[in-house]
Scaffold this active site. Structure first.
Site, PDB file in Angstrom:
ATOM      1  N   CYS A 346       1.030  -1.278  -0.098  1.00 34.70           N
ATOM      2  CA  CYS A 346       0.156  -0.130  -0.038  1.00 34.70           C
ATOM      3  C   CYS A 346       0.868   1.037  -0.070  1.00 34.70           C
ATOM      4  O   CYS A 346       1.824   0.971   0.869  1.00 34.70           O
ATOM      5  CB  CYS A 346      -0.995   0.063   1.240  1.00 34.70           C
ATOM      6  SG  CYS A 346      -1.961   1.610   1.210  1.00 34.70           S
ATOM      7  N   ARG A 442     -12.315   0.242  -4.305  1.00 32.41           N
ATOM      8  CA  ARG A 442     -12.618   1.061  -2.662  1.00 32.41           C
ATOM      9  C   ARG A 442     -12.067   2.602  -2.510  1.00 32.41           C
ATOM     10  O   ARG A 442     -11.064   2.958  -1.799  1.00 32.41           O
ATOM     11  CB  ARG A 442     -11.674   0.275  -2.894  1.00 32.41           C
ATOM     12  CG  ARG A 442     -10.888   0.283  -1.736  1.00 32.41           C
ATOM     13  CD  ARG A 442      -9.698  -0.949  -0.544  1.00 32.41           C
ATOM     14  NE  ARG A 442     -10.056  -1.532   0.098  1.00 32.41           N
ATOM     15  CZ  ARG A 442      -8.675  -0.641   0.877  1.00 32.41           C
ATOM     16  NH1 ARG A 442      -8.253  -0.450   0.699  1.00 32.41           N
ATOM     17  NH2 ARG A 442      -8.527  -1.069   2.256  1.00 32.41           N
TER      18      ARG A 442
END
Length: 536
Positions: A346, A442
């Site tokens: 991430c 998302r």
């Protein structure tokens, strides 16, 4: 060390153990309370798991007395506090099945068409120990080369042959190593060398596992097809799977004795239809999947789910502050997912400059959410059993793992070799590759197709990367290793169960220190010319 599962009080010469004096305790000689580390934090520093080290406590119980069961949500309790992440390189039906068998739960990702995701949920709910409900099949018109390709890629040697090469079609035969070993022509049709239906031992639909085992013993075969009244293949039973799946006492099951399973959805209007399909398929918990959970869109989605599907628990998130958590608790969330920008793949903190170090996020959100009786799932930043133990001792009820599970046999995808190392693909749901499959919902709430006229949101900003992780083998060995590692950590800290972990966290009995970079280095392997690290 324990009798009748009750804690034994340690005594020395008949006297209880002496208590440390207040002056020594308050000096920091025994570490510091979580309140001193996270709240009375004059330096305004946020901490990661690696920054923290826990002080040892007194052990008055055995390792097997450590209870790691915990609540996933207000209404769902797991015997193992492990959750597999809703990522397209981590959790589909196979991962979810095995996570549930081992006492945890899998959350099936939403980078799938609506019907496909619902089908994955249904596979988990219909699973029975030892029964393979989606075996790879071939048709009589396929060739030896097709069979060898399957064996090479997937490792299967026993392959059922159906009329059209699909599950649910009429069974016409089976092939095994015995059938293929002495055939040299790679282009020969399977119908020429398969064991025909007339020579097969089969079981009827509805057969019990014990009955199937007896049929396998009598036939001395490795595979047992299960057919319905129309002689159509509905399942396959393998002797090896019977031996492996014989007993899962910690399995996560609902009131109907079916395995528990979760699924992720986004916050767009069409996700309401997706949620309805997942509920119809039998999903037990829905995870509303957003990188930043404190939004109008997620609040509206949580409200809709609790009103339309009150029997299904909802985990909302992701959040890293109590103010974010409060809004989702107000909307009716049954659990919260904590973590932002700390996963190994991430890049949200780097790209968006928003997020929080995970240990601090877990502590603050868990402490606040506990006032409302809402459990939290620590999502991301987990690289070892030590990190799991720290997350649970900072207030998390469960931990969600991505990279830790992505290299297992049960994760989607195939293994490949690079520089002699066996690897599997792993990517963030914010990576461009995952966004191409639908993962952008998302990270972007608006429909980009409707906004391209203004140029706003037409350009996608990646918040993740793609990579690879090393082979970790099967969950059947890996999860017990993780469980035992956590038990060891809790025992060393003098903690008997996760309820006690929270009690000790808030009353100051669990003590921490902040490690310097040198201390972190010292706490790992160091000073060796070379070494080999084996997990189990």
């Amino acid at each position: 060390m324990t009798k009748n599962n009750t804690e034994v009080t340690t005594k020395v010469n008949g006297e209880p153990l002496w208590e440390i004096d207040e002056e020594t305790l308050n000096s920091g000689a025994c570490g510091f309370t979580a309140n001193e580390v996270f709240v009375k934090n004059k330096a305004c520093v946020a901490y990661t798991y690696d920054d923290l080290i826990m002080m040892p406590g007194h052990i008055s119980f055995g390792l097997n007395d450590v209870d790691i069961s915990s609540n996933l949500t207000k209404n769902i309790k797991l015997k193992t506090p492990f959750v597999s992440s809703p990522m397209d390189t981590v959790t589909e039906a196979k991962m979810a099945i095995h996570m549930a068998l081992m006492g945890g739960i899998g959350i099936i990702h939403s980078n799938l068409p609506l019907k496909t995701q619902a089908s994955e949920v249904l596979k988990v709910k219909k699973f029975k120990n030892g029964f393979i409900t989606d075996p790879v099949c071939l048709s009589p018109q396929d060739t030896l080369q097709d069979a060898l390709d399957i064996k090479s890629k997937l490792g299967y040697s026993g392959i059922p042959i159906t009329q059209d090469g699909k599950m649910g079609s009429k069974l016409v035969g089976i092939i095994s190593n015995r059938d293929t070993s002495f055939v040299d022509d790679l282009n020969i049709k399977i119908r020429e060398f398969m064991t025909p239906r007339a020579q097969l031992s089969v079981a009827s639909e509805g057969v019990k596992l014990e009955q199937a085992n007896e049929i396998l013993k009598a036939s001395k075969k490795g595979k047992l097809p299960v057919v319905n009244d129309s002689d159509e293949l509905v399942a396959l039973i393998a002797r090896t799977d019977l031996q492996k799946n014989r007993d899962f006492p910690n399995a996560s099951k609902d009131s109907n004795k079916q395995l528990l399973v979760g699924a992720a959805i986004g916050t767009r209007p069409e996700d309401r239809e997706r949620a309805a399909a997942l509920v119809d398929a039998g999903v037990d918990v829905i995870v509303v999947d957003s990188s930043q959970g404190d939004s109008l869109y997620q609040i509206q989605m949580v409200e809709h789910l609790k009103q339309s599907h009150p029997s299904v628990d909802v985990i909302a998130g992701n959040v890293v502050t109590p103010s974010q958590a409060l809004h989702l608790i107000q909307a009716g969330a049954d659990g919260l997912r904590v973590g932002m920008g700390i996963g190994s793949i991430c890049t949200t903190q780097e790209v968006c400059a928003v997020g929080r170090a995970q240990a601090s996020a877990v502590y603050h959100v868990a402490k606040f959410a506990s006032r409302h009786g809402v459990p939290i799932v620590a999502d991301g930043g987990i690289k070892s059993t030590g990190h799991i133990t720290k997350a649970l001792c900072c207030g998390a009820s469960c931990v969600m793992m991505g990279s830790m599970l992505a290299g297992t046999d049960e994760a989607p995808g195939e293994y490949f070799y690079q520089d002699g190392v066996r690897l599997k693909r792993y990517r963030g749901m914010g990576s461009i590759e995952a966004m191409d499959k639908g993962g952008e919902k998302r990270y972007v709430w608006e429909d980009t197709k409707q906004m391209t006229g203004t140029g706003v949101a037409a350009v996608r900003v990646a918040q993740g990367v793609s990579g690879a992780v090393q082979d970790k083998g099967t969950l059947r060995r890996y999860i017990p290793y993780l469980m035992q590692g956590v038990r060891h950590g809790l025992q060393d800290a003098g903690i008997r169960n996760l309820a006690q972990a929270k009690e000790f966290l808030y009353n100051g009995k669990v003590r921490f220190e902040i490690r310097s970079p040198a201390a972190q280095k010292e706490g790992g392997v160091h000073g060796l010319h070379s070494y080999q690290k084996r997990l189990y």
